[in-house]
Design a protein around this motif. Structure first.
Motif, short mmCIF file in Angstrom:
data_model
loop_
_atom_site.label_atom_id
_atom_site.label_comp_id
_atom_site.label_asym_id
_atom_site.label_seq_id
_atom_site.Cartn_x
_atom_site.Cartn_y
_atom_site.Cartn_z
N VAL A 1 -2.90 -98.92 -26.66
CA VAL A 1 -2.85 -97.80 -25.72
C VAL A 1 -4.20 -97.07 -25.66
CG1 VAL A 1 -1.52 -95.82 -24.95
CG2 VAL A 1 -0.44 -97.49 -26.42
N ARG A 2 -4.86 -96.96 -26.81
CA ARG A 2 -6.19 -96.31 -26.77
C ARG A 2 -7.15 -97.09 -25.89
NH1 ARG A 2 -11.25 -96.81 -28.69
NH2 ARG A 2 -10.80 -98.60 -30.03
N LEU A 3 -7.18 -98.39 -26.08
CA LEU A 3 -8.14 -99.22 -25.33
C LEU A 3 -7.82 -99.26 -23.85
CD1 LEU A 3 -8.40 -102.02 -28.02
CD2 LEU A 3 -10.30 -100.59 -27.24
N PRO B 1 -9.16 -92.62 -20.14
CA PRO B 1 -10.02 -93.75 -20.51
C PRO B 1 -11.40 -93.33 -21.00
CG PRO B 1 -8.84 -94.24 -18.49
CD PRO B 1 -8.58 -92.79 -18.79
N PHE B 2 -11.92 -92.23 -20.47
CA PHE B 2 -13.23 -91.74 -20.94
C PHE B 2 -13.15 -91.30 -22.39
CE2 PHE B 2 -15.73 -87.67 -21.40
CZ PHE B 2 -16.92 -88.30 -21.76
N PHE B 3 -12.18 -90.49 -22.72
CA PHE B 3 -12.09 -89.96 -24.09
C PHE B 3 -11.69 -91.04 -25.09
CE2 PHE B 3 -11.45 -86.29 -21.30
CZ PHE B 3 -12.49 -85.48 -21.76
N ASP C 1 -6.13 -94.04 -41.24
CA ASP C 1 -7.03 -93.36 -42.18
C ASP C 1 -7.41 -91.95 -41.76
OD1 ASP C 1 -8.91 -93.70 -40.14
OD2 ASP C 1 -9.93 -95.37 -41.10
N GLY C 2 -6.80 -91.43 -40.69
CA GLY C 2 -7.03 -90.05 -40.29
C GLY C 2 -8.08 -89.85 -39.21
N ARG C 3 -8.84 -90.89 -38.85
CA ARG C 3 -9.89 -90.72 -37.84
C ARG C 3 -9.30 -90.39 -36.47
NH1 ARG C 3 -13.28 -96.07 -38.16
NH2 ARG C 3 -11.36 -96.83 -39.15
N ALA C 4 -8.25 -91.05 -36.08
CA ALA C 4 -7.64 -90.76 -34.79
C ALA C 4 -7.02 -89.37 -34.77
CB ALA C 4 -6.59 -91.82 -34.45
N GLU C 5 -6.35 -89.02 -35.84
CA GLU C 5 -5.70 -87.72 -35.91
C GLU C 5 -6.71 -86.58 -35.83
OE1 GLU C 5 -2.47 -85.36 -38.79
OE2 GLU C 5 -3.40 -87.23 -39.45
N ALA C 6 -7.93 -86.82 -36.30
CA ALA C 6 -8.96 -85.78 -36.30
C ALA C 6 -9.57 -85.56 -34.92
CB ALA C 6 -10.06 -86.14 -37.30
N ASN C 7 -9.29 -86.48 -33.99
CA ASN C 7 -9.86 -86.35 -32.65
C ASN C 7 -8.76 -85.91 -31.68
OD1 ASN C 7 -10.81 -86.84 -29.96
ND2 ASN C 7 -12.35 -88.24 -30.77
N PRO C 8 -8.83 -84.68 -31.15
CA PRO C 8 -7.74 -84.18 -30.30
C PRO C 8 -7.65 -84.85 -28.93
CG PRO C 8 -9.58 -82.64 -30.29
CD PRO C 8 -9.92 -83.69 -31.31
N ALA C 9 -8.65 -85.68 -28.59
CA ALA C 9 -8.64 -86.32 -27.28
C ALA C 9 -8.12 -87.75 -27.32
CB ALA C 9 -10.05 -86.29 -26.67
N LEU C 10 -7.73 -88.24 -28.49
CA LEU C 10 -7.07 -89.55 -28.57
C LEU C 10 -5.57 -89.30 -28.44
CD1 LEU C 10 -9.09 -91.41 -31.36
CD2 LEU C 10 -9.44 -91.38 -28.89
N VAL C 11 -5.07 -89.53 -27.24
CA VAL C 11 -3.71 -89.08 -26.90
C VAL C 11 -2.91 -90.21 -26.28
CG1 VAL C 11 -4.15 -86.61 -26.74
CG2 VAL C 11 -4.76 -88.06 -24.81
N PRO C 12 -2.56 -91.25 -27.06
CA PRO C 12 -1.81 -92.37 -26.48
C PRO C 12 -0.45 -91.98 -25.93
CG PRO C 12 -1.85 -92.49 -28.88
CD PRO C 12 -2.83 -91.44 -28.49
N PHE C 13 0.12 -90.90 -26.46
CA PHE C 13 1.41 -90.41 -25.96
C PHE C 13 1.30 -88.96 -25.51
CE2 PHE C 13 2.63 -93.99 -28.62
CZ PHE C 13 3.58 -94.63 -27.84
N SER C 14 0.17 -88.59 -24.92
CA SER C 14 -0.14 -87.21 -24.57
C SER C 14 -0.28 -86.41 -25.87
CB SER C 14 0.92 -86.62 -23.63
OG SER C 14 0.50 -85.36 -23.13
#
Length: 435
Positions: free
Chosen positions: A310-312, A341-343, A363-376
């Motif tokens: 979903v991220r990709l 798609p930009f973020f 490992d927490g990298r995605a959680e630390a970025n508020p713009a990675l929102v595969p499910f909003s």
């Protein structure tokens, strides 16, 4: 809520380029129901890469401040900062409502009383209903056991195929979805989902297409018939046992079926990623090696692979919010536009932007970025996210348990090169050999 934001005005040229390289390709491919022919062209012309590149240049030029587009009679702000994405989504539904003008025009074709297009007062009971049935607080839904058995049934049928195409996959996927949502009695009811597909094609045109009330009534009545059966082991049974005061259950369920269409594309793309990335496939196989795929399991690594799919290639390329009051973003009625798609593919912020990196979800990298929102994100985050992740990861586990898959059709996903910005799932094909 952000208080130090002052949008800058886009030039006419910038607004035209955003329309041409971001908005129009997104609309043309089908926001509510994908158009395979257009998606194939977008993949071939690599249109997604162009939009991300434009967004990067705009962010640099305007110091990541929101960009007020030049649209006559409208106040529309384009988000350019990762932090601002998180702030806007966290401030839902007040002052940033998910019920926007464009979303109401589109979704009302098949779910006129759905939670996403409800005002604040109507939203509360509808959101509560969705959460009580879908149980987002649980990683394994109360129906996990019967659902895992249903997944195993459909995977066994797919395993008999010498070649796995989108056509064969989607037949099994919809049989699984109808069993989960409506019960075994709906397994072969293609009509209910075909009617929904026709309404969703209309919804692609939003306010530019007339409402087909008779067609919607046929869909609504057929869906209600299945829900009234409340078959044990299905979400319909949970619906029947949940307080429905002030709720039209069919309109909420219509959205679940709509969302499961995107989930099927996500799952098939994830299979493509695993088929082309030996190291990640090895780890997935290690995770399922001693497990019975017909029993429910957490499967954290396979879930991470689904989230990476979903991220990709986000299934919701544009997140919209509409301000209910005046804010730092502009007057009441301002539309805030987030181009996901930009973020999700921003190489200026994400070192892994164009590669398959499931570990970021562990490992927490995605959680630390508020713009990675595969499910909003925020209070409007998808309440069905854990059911979707369970279905997708369990089906992948069952398929990988049966076969080693090799891609034989569609755009090749070379692990040594940046992954494409657009991936057409409809052309992917795989052959399987016994693992």
């Amino acid at each position: 809520m952000p208080t130090d934001i002052e949008p800058v005005n886009a030039s006419t040229t910038e607004t035209v380029r955003i329309a041409a390289e971001v908005v129009l390709p997104t609309l043309a491919s089908g926001v509510i129901k994908r158009r395979p022919a257009v998606l194939a062209v977008a993949e071939r012309l690599r249109l997604g890469r162009s939009g991300v590149g434009l967004m990067r240049r705009l962010r640099s030029r305007h110091d990541a401040r929101p960009l007020r587009l030049r649209v006559p009679g409208r106040s529309i702000d384009l988000v350019l900062s990762h932090e601002h994405v998180g702030e806007v989504l966290a401030a839902t539904p007040v002052p940033f409502s998910p019920s926007t003008f464009e979303k109401r025009a589109a979704l009302s074709h098949f779910q006129p009383h759905g939670v996403l297009i409800s005002d604040v007062d109507e939203r509360r009971p509808r959101r509560r209903f969705n959460e009580e049935v879908l149980e987002p607080q649980r990683s394994l839904h109360e129906l996990a056991a019967p659902l895992a058995r249903a997944v195993a049934d459909e995977a066994a049928l797919l395993a008999r195929e010498s070649e796995l195409s989108w056509h064969t996959f989607t037949i099994a996927w919809w049989q699984l979805v109808r069993r989960l949502v409506l019960g075994e009695g709906a397994r072969y009811d293609d009509t209910v989902t075909d009617l929904l597909a026709r309404l969703r094609l209309d919804a692609n045109w939003a306010y530019a297409h007339r409402r087909r009330d008779r067609l919607h009534a046929r869909f609504h009545n057929r869906l209600t018939t299945h829900l009234d059966r409340a078959e044990p082991g299905s979400l319909a049974a949970v619906v029947a046992a949940t307080d429905q005061a002030g709720i039209d259950p069919a309109d909420q369920v219509a959205h679940w079926l709509f969302a499961f269409d995107a989930a099927g594309m996500v799952t098939f793309r994830a299979l493509g990623l695993l088929a082309n990335h030996p190291d990640q496939q090895r780890r997935a196989r290690e995770e399922i090696a001693d497990l019975d795929p017909a029993e429910p399991h957490q499967l954290p690594y396979l879930r991470a692979c689904v989230l990476e799919s979903v991220r990709l290639w986000p299934t919701t390329p544009v997140l919209l919010r509409e301000s209910t009051t005046a804010t730092a973003w502009g007057p009441a009625g301002t539309t805030v536009l987030i181009f996901t798609p930009f973020f999700h593919r921003d190489p200026g912020v994400l070192p892994y932007a164009d590669r398959f990196e499931p570990d970021i979800w562990l490992d927490g990298r995605a959680e630390a970025n508020p713009a990675l929102v595969p499910f909003s994100g925020g209070p409007a985050v998808c309440p069905g996210r854990n059911i979707v992740l369970f279905c997708a990861s369990t089906l992948l586990a069952a398929l990988l348990h049966a076969h080693d898959y090799r891609q034989v059709g569609g755009l090749r996903l070379d692990p040594d090169r940046p992954l494409p910005a657009t991936l057409d799932p409809f052309r992917l094909r795989f052959t399987g050999t016994v693992g």
